[in-house]
Design a protein around this motif. Structure first.
Motif, PDB file in Angstrom:
ATOM      1  N   LEU A 199      68.753  54.872  93.259  1.00  0.00           N
ATOM      2  CA  LEU A 199      68.257  54.520  91.930  1.00  0.00           C
ATOM      3  C   LEU A 199      69.280  54.864  90.851  1.00  0.00           C
ATOM      4  CD1 LEU A 199      66.128  53.599  89.930  1.00  0.00           C
ATOM      5  CD2 LEU A 199      65.024  55.844  90.145  1.00  0.00           C
ATOM      6  N   LEU A 200      69.898  56.015  90.962  1.00  0.00           N
ATOM      7  CA  LEU A 200      70.914  56.402  89.972  1.00  0.00           C
ATOM      8  C   LEU A 200      72.090  55.443  89.989  1.00  0.00           C
ATOM      9  CD1 LEU A 200      70.894  60.285  90.424  1.00  0.00           C
ATOM     10  CD2 LEU A 200      70.224  59.030  88.365  1.00  0.00           C
ATOM     11  N   ASP A 201      72.527  55.054  91.181  1.00  0.00           N
ATOM     12  CA  ASP A 201      73.634  54.102  91.271  1.00  0.00           C
ATOM     13  C   ASP A 201      73.253  52.759  90.642  1.00  0.00           C
ATOM     14  OD1 ASP A 201      75.256  55.937  92.513  1.00  0.00           O
ATOM     15  OD2 ASP A 201      74.883  55.187  94.547  1.00  0.00           O
ATOM     16  N   ALA A 202      72.038  52.281  90.940  1.00  0.00           N
ATOM     17  CA  ALA A 202      71.599  50.990  90.385  1.00  0.00           C
ATOM     18  C   ALA A 202      71.457  51.068  88.868  1.00  0.00           C
ATOM     19  CB  ALA A 202      70.273  50.586  91.024  1.00  0.00           C
ATOM     20  N   ALA A 203      70.908  52.170  88.358  1.00  0.00           N
ATOM     21  CA  ALA A 203      70.718  52.315  86.910  1.00  0.00           C
ATOM     22  C   ALA A 203      72.049  52.467  86.185  1.00  0.00           C
ATOM     23  CB  ALA A 203      69.825  53.526  86.630  1.00  0.00           C
ATOM     24  N   ARG A 204      73.031  53.089  86.835  1.00  0.00           N
ATOM     25  CA  ARG A 204      74.352  53.195  86.192  1.00  0.00           C
ATOM     26  C   ARG A 204      74.981  51.820  85.999  1.00  0.00           C
ATOM     27  NH1 ARG A 204      75.347  58.620  88.388  1.00  0.00           N
ATOM     28  NH2 ARG A 204      75.643  57.743  90.463  1.00  0.00           N
ATOM     29  N   GLY A 205      74.674  50.907  86.904  1.00  0.00           N
ATOM     30  CA  GLY A 205      75.203  49.556  86.749  1.00  0.00           C
ATOM     31  C   GLY A 205      74.632  48.829  85.548  1.00  0.00           C
ATOM     32  N   LEU A 206      73.494  49.320  85.026  1.00  0.00           N
ATOM     33  CA  LEU A 206      72.842  48.687  83.867  1.00  0.00           C
ATOM     34  C   LEU A 206      72.969  49.549  82.610  1.00  0.00           C
ATOM     35  CD1 LEU A 206      69.600  47.512  85.690  1.00  0.00           C
ATOM     36  CD2 LEU A 206      71.454  46.036  84.884  1.00  0.00           C
ATOM     37  N   ARG A 207      73.891  50.477  82.622  1.00  0.00           N
ATOM     38  CA  ARG A 207      73.983  51.420  81.493  1.00  0.00           C
ATOM     39  C   ARG A 207      74.201  50.700  80.162  1.00  0.00           C
ATOM     40  NH1 ARG A 207      77.393  57.043  81.040  1.00  0.00           N
ATOM     41  NH2 ARG A 207      77.070  57.348  78.811  1.00  0.00           N
ATOM     42  N   THR A 208      74.976  49.645  80.166  1.00  0.00           N
ATOM     43  CA  THR A 208      75.264  48.930  78.914  1.00  0.00           C
ATOM     44  C   THR A 208      74.060  48.104  78.469  1.00  0.00           C
ATOM     45  OG1 THR A 208      77.614  48.807  79.479  1.00  0.00           O
ATOM     46  CG2 THR A 208      76.803  47.289  77.779  1.00  0.00           C
ATOM     47  N   ASP A 209      73.424  47.411  79.403  1.00  0.00           N
ATOM     48  CA  ASP A 209      72.340  46.491  79.047  1.00  0.00           C
ATOM     49  C   ASP A 209      70.976  47.166  78.937  1.00  0.00           C
ATOM     50  OD1 ASP A 209      74.159  44.395  79.069  1.00  0.00           O
ATOM     51  OD2 ASP A 209      73.865  44.046  81.214  1.00  0.00           O
ATOM     52  N   ALA A 210      70.736  48.205  79.737  1.00  0.00           N
ATOM     53  CA  ALA A 210      69.422  48.868  79.734  1.00  0.00           C
ATOM     54  C   ALA A 210      69.604  50.376  79.908  1.00  0.00           C
ATOM     55  CB  ALA A 210      68.532  48.295  80.831  1.00  0.00           C
ATOM     56  N   PRO A 211      70.188  51.052  78.914  1.00  0.00           N
ATOM     57  CA  PRO A 211      70.473  52.484  79.058  1.00  0.00           C
ATOM     58  C   PRO A 211      69.212  53.331  79.230  1.00  0.00           C
ATOM     59  CG  PRO A 211      70.804  51.773  76.781  1.00  0.00           C
ATOM     60  CD  PRO A 211      70.625  50.540  77.593  1.00  0.00           C
ATOM     61  N   ASP A 213      71.433  67.300  99.000  1.00  0.00           N
ATOM     62  CA  ASP A 213      72.899  67.184  98.973  1.00  0.00           C
ATOM     63  C   ASP A 213      73.329  65.783  98.581  1.00  0.00           C
ATOM     64  OD1 ASP A 213      73.302  69.815  99.625  1.00  0.00           O
ATOM     65  OD2 ASP A 213      73.513  69.452 101.779  1.00  0.00           O
ATOM     66  N   GLU A 214      72.607  64.784  99.074  1.00  0.00           N
ATOM     67  CA  GLU A 214      72.926  63.402  98.693  1.00  0.00           C
ATOM     68  C   GLU A 214      72.667  63.175  97.204  1.00  0.00           C
ATOM     69  OE1 GLU A 214      71.288  64.343 101.298  1.00  0.00           O
ATOM     70  OE2 GLU A 214      72.338  63.485 103.034  1.00  0.00           O
ATOM     71  N   LEU A 215      71.620  63.781  96.687  1.00  0.00           N
ATOM     72  CA  LEU A 215      71.335  63.666  95.254  1.00  0.00           C
ATOM     73  C   LEU A 215      72.419  64.368  94.441  1.00  0.00           C
ATOM     74  CD1 LEU A 215      69.625  62.895  92.862  1.00  0.00           C
ATOM     75  CD2 LEU A 215      68.069  64.777  93.391  1.00  0.00           C
ATOM     76  N   ARG A 216      72.871  65.521  94.938  1.00  0.00           N
ATOM     77  CA  ARG A 216      73.962  66.228  94.263  1.00  0.00           C
ATOM     78  C   ARG A 216      75.225  65.360  94.226  1.00  0.00           C
ATOM     79  NH1 ARG A 216      73.575  70.355  96.936  1.00  0.00           N
ATOM     80  NH2 ARG A 216      72.697  71.857  95.471  1.00  0.00           N
ATOM     81  N   ALA A 217      75.509  64.689  95.327  1.00  0.00           N
ATOM     82  CA  ALA A 217      76.678  63.809  95.385  1.00  0.00           C
ATOM     83  C   ALA A 217      76.526  62.637  94.423  1.00  0.00           C
ATOM     84  CB  ALA A 217      76.878  63.305  96.819  1.00  0.00           C
ATOM     85  N   ALA A 218      75.317  62.113  94.309  1.00  0.00           N
ATOM     86  CA  ALA A 218      75.087  60.990  93.385  1.00  0.00           C
ATOM     87  C   ALA A 218      75.316  61.429  91.943  1.00  0.00           C
ATOM     88  CB  ALA A 218      73.662  60.450  93.552  1.00  0.00           C
ATOM     89  N   LEU A 219      74.909  62.654  91.609  1.00  0.00           N
ATOM     90  CA  LEU A 219      75.135  63.160  90.257  1.00  0.00           C
ATOM     91  C   LEU A 219      76.613  63.442  89.999  1.00  0.00           C
ATOM     92  CD1 LEU A 219      72.094  65.589  89.939  1.00  0.00           C
ATOM     93  CD2 LEU A 219      72.492  63.532  88.581  1.00  0.00           C
ATOM     94  N   ALA A 220      77.377  63.641  91.061  1.00  0.00           N
ATOM     95  CA  ALA A 220      78.811  63.928  90.900  1.00  0.00           C
ATOM     96  C   ALA A 220      79.634  62.665  90.686  1.00  0.00           C
ATOM     97  CB  ALA A 220      79.332  64.683  92.130  1.00  0.00           C
ATOM     98  N   ARG A 221      79.008  61.484  90.825  1.00  0.00           N
ATOM     99  CA  ARG A 221      79.751  60.244  90.634  1.00  0.00           C
ATOM    100  C   ARG A 221      79.754  59.864  89.152  1.00  0.00           C
ATOM    101  NH1 ARG A 221      77.447  58.970  95.838  1.00  0.00           N
ATOM    102  NH2 ARG A 221      75.584  57.984  94.986  1.00  0.00           N
ATOM    103  N   TYR A 222      80.929  59.540  88.641  1.00  0.00           N
ATOM    104  CA  TYR A 222      81.073  59.200  87.227  1.00  0.00           C
ATOM    105  C   TYR A 222      81.446  57.737  87.012  1.00  0.00           C
ATOM    106  CZ  TYR A 222      81.003  64.187  86.144  1.00  0.00           C
ATOM    107  OH  TYR A 222      80.635  65.501  86.007  1.00  0.00           O
ATOM    108  N   ASP A 223      81.684  57.013  88.096  1.00  0.00           N
ATOM    109  CA  ASP A 223      82.163  55.645  87.939  1.00  0.00           C
ATOM    110  C   ASP A 223      81.072  54.750  87.370  1.00  0.00           C
ATOM    111  OD1 ASP A 223      80.938  56.271  90.443  1.00  0.00           O
ATOM    112  OD2 ASP A 223      81.324  54.215  91.083  1.00  0.00           O
ATOM    113  N   ILE A 224      81.495  53.781  86.578  1.00  0.00           N
ATOM    114  CA  ILE A 224      80.585  52.772  86.031  1.00  0.00           C
ATOM    115  C   ILE A 224      80.537  51.619  87.023  1.00  0.00           C
ATOM    116  CG2 ILE A 224      80.076  51.250  84.111  1.00  0.00           C
ATOM    117  CD1 ILE A 224      79.926  54.205  83.432  1.00  0.00           C
ATOM    118  N   ARG A 225      79.388  51.413  87.615  1.00  0.00           N
ATOM    119  CA  ARG A 225      79.271  50.401  88.665  1.00  0.00           C
ATOM    120  C   ARG A 225      78.842  49.043  88.102  1.00  0.00           C
ATOM    121  NH1 ARG A 225      78.271  52.507  94.096  1.00  0.00           N
ATOM    122  NH2 ARG A 225      79.090  54.630  94.130  1.00  0.00           N
ATOM    123  N   ARG A 226      79.165  48.025  88.847  1.00  0.00           N
ATOM    124  CA  ARG A 226      78.682  46.697  88.493  1.00  0.00           C
ATOM    125  C   ARG A 226      77.207  46.616  88.843  1.00  0.00           C
ATOM    126  NH1 ARG A 226      82.404  42.176  91.027  1.00  0.00           N
ATOM    127  NH2 ARG A 226      80.939  40.937  89.768  1.00  0.00           N
TER     128      ARG A 226
END
Length: 428
Positions: free
Chosen positions: A181-193, A134-147
């Protein structure tokens, strides 16, 4: 003595009344669902059993689900390509329904999971599934671009750890790791997609394993969207899409996706893995010729490439191709061919160098092959072997649960199979 006779007489009257009430309930159901009366009354048991219980005969379950689907015996027979007499005998227990492929066929026509016919209980997606989905499902439901919360090097190490954990079949650990991990990787989407692509791919892979193929497809599709500018990342993401679509039973779509991605890619391990996925997808569609063609192309590529780096975690190589040929034969229903190829594969110790989850998943498919030929003993042994290689591969996967239910019908039940069934909560 008179008291004993009176008690027996009361018990007989009560049993007769219970049977008469059961007949009336089935007559009412037949009238409500327009099922012929003579077919409904045949479904009344000759001995006591609790509806939906383990001791309910499989033929009674077929009759019950047929009536719930508002089908006559003739309608069911027509859809199965069999005679009405065959259906009637199965429902009355005159003809045994003990071949797994036939049970699957009947379940598909009745639109129920085969486990409902085999075990009397609906499949439990949560059974054996690690906490944290369920926590993984919630992480996939987040669309925000994080720092960024971590450096690319740190996230890269986390991605590597997630992949290694997956390949060792430590699925509970992977599920716990992925939301952060998904949250951390989203923060690097521009620099390390590419890191986000790989994080989504790990998520897709573990979700498909756990029977959440729809959510796995979402993760794979996200990987494709992120990888759009990088051909190699896009191809590896397409590989995940193909696996998820196969998990959803969408073989033709999986074949189209993997074939197109392979066409656009140079001959590298990802290309070979795409060909293997295409071969398996074609087999799932019943296209034996196309499956063999793609497997042959993958074999040729594996021979040319040999051993080398595999940065995209494809597991591609000559042994992977031979293992895939076995699985394709199972998908095509060619059990004898699958078993013959399997015996050749295990003569070479090279197959033991496959990742742990790959070996265990392969043994589950081998168990399916033995079920197709009615060899419950060897099917059970294959599952026990798979459990020895990677317990989570057997205990967390719905498909392994279904195979184990059928293998446990062997008489006598092998000790290892009985123990495994008990550990998985499949005994009563």
């Amino acid at each position: 003595m008179q008291n004993d006779e009176a008690a027996r007489s009361r018990a007989e009257r009560a049993e007769a009344a219970e049977r008469e009430a059961a007949v009336q309930r089935l007559l009412d159901l037949a009238e409500a669902e327009r099922v012929p009366v003579e077919e409904a009354t045949r479904a009344v048991p000759d001995r006591r059993w609790r509806r939906g219980s383990a001791d309910e005969p499989i033929g009674r379950r077929v009759a019950r689900w047929r009536m719930r689907r508002r089908m006559t015996q003739q309608m069911l027979a027509d859809r199965l390509g069999r005679s009405k007499s065959w259906v009637d005998k199965v429902e009355r227990g005159v003809r045994p329904l003990d071949r797994y492929p036939v049970i699957q066929e009947v379940a598909e026509v009745l639109r129920v999971d085969s486990l409902l016919l085999l075990d009397g209980r609906p499949p439990s997606p949560a059974a054996g599934v690690p906490d944290g989905v369920d926590e993984l499902r919630a992480a996939l439901a987040r669309y925000d671009i994080r720092r960024p919360t971590a450096s690319a090097q740190q996230v890269g190490r986390q991605v590597e750890h997630a992949w290694l954990s997956f390949q060792h079949a430590h699925y509970a650990q992977v599920v716990r790791l992925l939301p952060g991990l998904l949250d951390a990787a989203r923060g690097l989407r521009t620099d390390a997609p590419e890191l986000l692509v790989q994080a989504y791919r790990v998520a897709s892979a573990v979700l498909v394993k756990l029977g959440e193929a729809g959510l796995g497809w979402l993760a794979a599709d996200r990987a494709v969207a992120v990888a759009d500018a990088d051909p190699m990342s896009a191809a590896s993401a397409a590989l995940s899409v193909g696996q998820a679509l196969r998990g959803l039973g969408r073989g033709r779509l999986a074949l189209a996706v993997t074939a197109e991605a392979a066409r656009l890619l140079a001959p590298v391990p990802v290309h070979g893995a795409l060909l293997i996925q295409g071969a398996l997808a074609a087999a799932g569609c019943g296209d034996a010729g196309r499956s063999a063609e793609l497997a042959d192309r993958a074999a040729g590529l594996a021979d040319r490439l040999g051993a080398g780096d595999d940065p995209y975690r494809t597991g591609f190589g000559p042994v992977a191709v031979e293992v895939a040929r076995v699985v394709a034969a199972v998908e095509l229903g060619e059990a004898a061919t699958a078993i013959g190829r399997h015996e050749q594969v295990v003569r070479d110790d090279a197959w033991r160098r496959l990742p742990t989850e790959h070996r265990a998943a392969y043994l589950v498919d081998v168990a399916r092959a033995y079920l197709l030929v009615g060899d419950l003993g060897r099917a059970g042994r294959a599952l026990v072997d798979a459990d020895g290689v990677a317990p989570a591969e057997v205990r967390c996967r719905p498909v392994a649960r279904r195979v184990l239910v059928e293998a446990a019908r062997a008489r006598p039940v092998p000790a290892g199979v009985a123990r495994l069934a008990t550990l998985m909560g499949l005994t009563r």
